[in-house]
Design a protein around this motif. Structure first.
Motif, PDB file in Angstrom:
ATOM      1  N   LYS A  56       0.978  -1.199   0.296  1.00  0.00           N
ATOM      2  CA  LYS A  56       0.075   0.152   0.226  1.00  0.00           C
ATOM      3  C   LYS A  56       0.741   1.053  -0.043  1.00  0.00           C
ATOM      4  N   GLU A  57       2.398   1.054   0.877  1.00  0.00           N
ATOM      5  CA  GLU A  57       2.677   2.653   0.817  1.00  0.00           C
ATOM      6  C   GLU A  57       2.915   3.034  -0.606  1.00  0.00           C
ATOM      7  N   HIS A  58       3.843   1.434  -1.124  1.00  0.00           N
ATOM      8  CA  HIS A  58       4.683   1.945  -2.005  1.00  0.00           C
ATOM      9  C   HIS A  58       3.694   2.794  -2.450  1.00  0.00           C
ATOM     10  N   LEU A  59       2.687   1.654  -3.271  1.00  0.00           N
ATOM     11  CA  LEU A  59       1.466   2.403  -4.381  1.00  0.00           C
ATOM     12  C   LEU A  59       1.438   3.354  -4.374  1.00  0.00           C
ATOM     13  N   ASP A  60       1.304   4.043  -3.178  1.00  0.00           N
ATOM     14  CA  ASP A  60       0.751   5.613  -2.204  1.00  0.00           C
ATOM     15  C   ASP A  60       1.795   6.090  -3.126  1.00  0.00           C
ATOM     16  N   ARG A  61       3.565   5.933  -2.913  1.00  0.00           N
ATOM     17  CA  ARG A  61       4.633   6.578  -3.074  1.00  0.00           C
ATOM     18  C   ARG A  61       3.869   6.834  -4.916  1.00  0.00           C
ATOM     19  N   LEU A  62       4.183   6.075  -4.751  1.00  0.00           N
ATOM     20  CA  LEU A  62       3.865   6.018  -6.767  1.00  0.00           C
ATOM     21  C   LEU A  62       2.551   6.672  -7.678  1.00  0.00           C
ATOM     22  N   GLU A  63       1.764   6.202  -6.934  1.00  0.00           N
ATOM     23  CA  GLU A  63       0.866   7.777  -7.380  1.00  0.00           C
ATOM     24  C   GLU A  63       1.094   8.969  -6.623  1.00  0.00           C
ATOM     25  N   ARG A  64       1.351   9.599  -5.948  1.00  0.00           N
ATOM     26  CA  ARG A  64       2.437  11.001  -5.716  1.00  0.00           C
ATOM     27  C   ARG A  64       2.790  11.198  -6.688  1.00  0.00           C
ATOM     28  N   SER A  65       4.339  10.270  -7.426  1.00  0.00           N
ATOM     29  CA  SER A  65       4.992  10.863  -8.280  1.00  0.00           C
ATOM     30  C   SER A  65       4.265  11.042  -9.105  1.00  0.00           C
ATOM     31  N   LEU A  66       3.368  10.435  -8.913  1.00  0.00           N
ATOM     32  CA  LEU A  66       2.592  10.405 -10.600  1.00  0.00           C
ATOM     33  C   LEU A  66       2.317  11.993 -11.303  1.00  0.00           C
ATOM     34  N   ALA A  67       1.749  11.807 -10.044  1.00  0.00           N
ATOM     35  CA  ALA A  67       0.828  13.157 -10.062  1.00  0.00           C
ATOM     36  C   ALA A  67       1.959  14.109  -9.693  1.00  0.00           C
ATOM     37  N   LYS A  68       3.095  14.913  -9.256  1.00  0.00           N
ATOM     38  CA  LYS A  68       3.678  15.307  -9.482  1.00  0.00           C
ATOM     39  C   LYS A  68       4.401  15.579 -10.800  1.00  0.00           C
ATOM     40  N   ILE A  69       4.704  14.773 -11.212  1.00  0.00           N
ATOM     41  CA  ILE A  69       5.320  15.022 -12.956  1.00  0.00           C
ATOM     42  C   ILE A  69       3.752  14.700 -13.852  1.00  0.00           C
ATOM     43  N   GLU A  70       2.554  15.613 -13.269  1.00  0.00           N
ATOM     44  CA  GLU A  70       1.387  15.069 -14.626  1.00  0.00           C
ATOM     45  C   GLU A  70       1.483  13.794 -15.350  1.00  0.00           C
ATOM     46  N   LEU A  71       1.457  12.320 -15.118  1.00  0.00           N
ATOM     47  CA  LEU A  71       1.298  11.195 -15.509  1.00  0.00           C
ATOM     48  C   LEU A  71       0.145  11.075 -15.276  1.00  0.00           C
ATOM     49  N   GLN A  72      -0.552  10.312 -16.437  1.00  0.00           N
ATOM     50  CA  GLN A  72      -1.884   9.825 -14.872  1.00  0.00           C
ATOM     51  C   GLN A  72      -1.643   8.500 -15.141  1.00  0.00           C
ATOM     52  N   GLN A  73      -1.784   7.409 -14.407  1.00  0.00           N
ATOM     53  CA  GLN A  73      -1.767   6.092 -14.220  1.00  0.00           C
ATOM     54  C   GLN A  73      -2.402   5.604 -15.156  1.00  0.00           C
ATOM     55  N   PRO A  74      -1.831   4.207 -15.420  1.00  0.00           N
ATOM     56  CA  PRO A  74      -1.670   3.958 -16.361  1.00  0.00           C
ATOM     57  C   PRO A  74      -2.695   2.392 -16.720  1.00  0.00           C
TER      58      PRO A  74
END
Length: 297
Positions: A56-74
């Protein structure tokens, strides 16, 4: 005959853009923005005996990083979680120690610096790879490190695939014949080449604050839990180079190195030059949490 990839045994099954296929068959366009610009995010989930650890924590960080570079979740979160288990089920490592590596890039587009308009489909790649827990010798003897200036960019909180600064820092450690670097920016501690650094003074565990200069390792939250369970104080605040040099203990944490002691810095011992009591307690607490996964089989 497929290409032999150093460090990879056989031809494991990986995931790429909706397909499970052999690693040797997984290819992306040379115009993928991850290749051209390093325009992408990655994440690594450690797996113990088939059980993802703190996913959960790893995927939370993945989502945070994606949001910070304005990249949509795959794909939706639930599907990404299922992908981890599907890959493990297809892997020879499903009952062993492994890690699931995931990488998302902005996709394939004409080489141009702005984001593609309209947006293109992101590239999603994932694979399972082995990892080996730290040996007893490393745990009991400790690591050595050198201090280097932190010359990376100012968004280290983003887990970007653009890792040249980290690569050069790690290579500096290799050339110096030590295990790791400890980086400082303007005299203040940031992190190692691919790990967080922890400082112990008077039984209290310190780390740099969570900001844009440090990647918030998943063990930030995990060590906070372990410290609370052990009755240890846990403080996030700026840490000077002098505080690091005069530490009672130094430690590093990462997904695959877990928690380890650093006993020498710049060829000088830290305190007595051996792992200290706080590390020993946290190491045992860490092991207990990991072994609990196996006991649940």
């Amino acid at each position: 005959m497929h290409e032999v990839i150093q460090g990879v045994q056989g031809d494991p099954t990986v995931y790429l853009n909706g397909q499970f296929l052999p690693l040797s068959k997984a290819t992306v366009s040379v115009l993928d923005r991850g290749f051209i610009f390093g325009d992408g995010i990655y994440e690594v989930v450690p797996v113990y005996w088939g059980r993802p650890f703190r996913m959960k924590e790893h995927l939370d960080r993945l989502e945070r990083s994606l949001a910070k570079i304005e990249l949509q979740q795959p794909m939706p979160r639930a599907q990404l979680e299922q992908l981890v288990f599907d890959l493990l089920e297809r892997s020879d490592l499903r009952d062993d120690l492994s890690m699931v590596y995931m990488q998302v890039t902005r996709g394939v587009a004409k080489r141009d610096h702005p984001f593609p308009v309209p947006a293109v489909k992101p590239t999603l790649f994932a694979m399972v790879a082995p990892f080996v827990r730290p040996t007893e010798a490393v745990r009991t003897q400790g690591l050595s490190a050198i201090s280097v200036p932190d010359e990376r960019w100012l968004h280290c909180d983003i887990k970007s695939v653009s890792l040249l600064g980290n690569v050069l820092a790690k290579q500096a450690a290799i050339r110096a014949g030590v295990d790791e670097v400890i980086q400082f920016r303007d005299g203040w501690l940031t992190e190692g080449s691919s790990c967080n650094i922890w400082v112990v003074h008077d039984g209290c565990v310190y780390a740099p604050p969570k900001n844009n200069l440090v990647l918030e390792g998943i063990r930030y939250g995990f060590l906070e839990e372990l410290c609370a369970a052990q009755g240890l104080s846990y403080v996030l605040e700026p840490i000077s180079r002098e505080q690091v040099v005069m530490a009672d203990e130094l430690m590093l944490t990462s997904a695959t190195r877990e928690v380890l002691p650093i006993v020498r810095l710049d060829d000088q011992p830290i305190a007595q030059g051996r792992p200290g009591p706080v590390y020993t307690r946290l190491r045992q607490a860490y092991d207990d949490r990991v072994l609990a996964l196996r006991r649940n089989d």
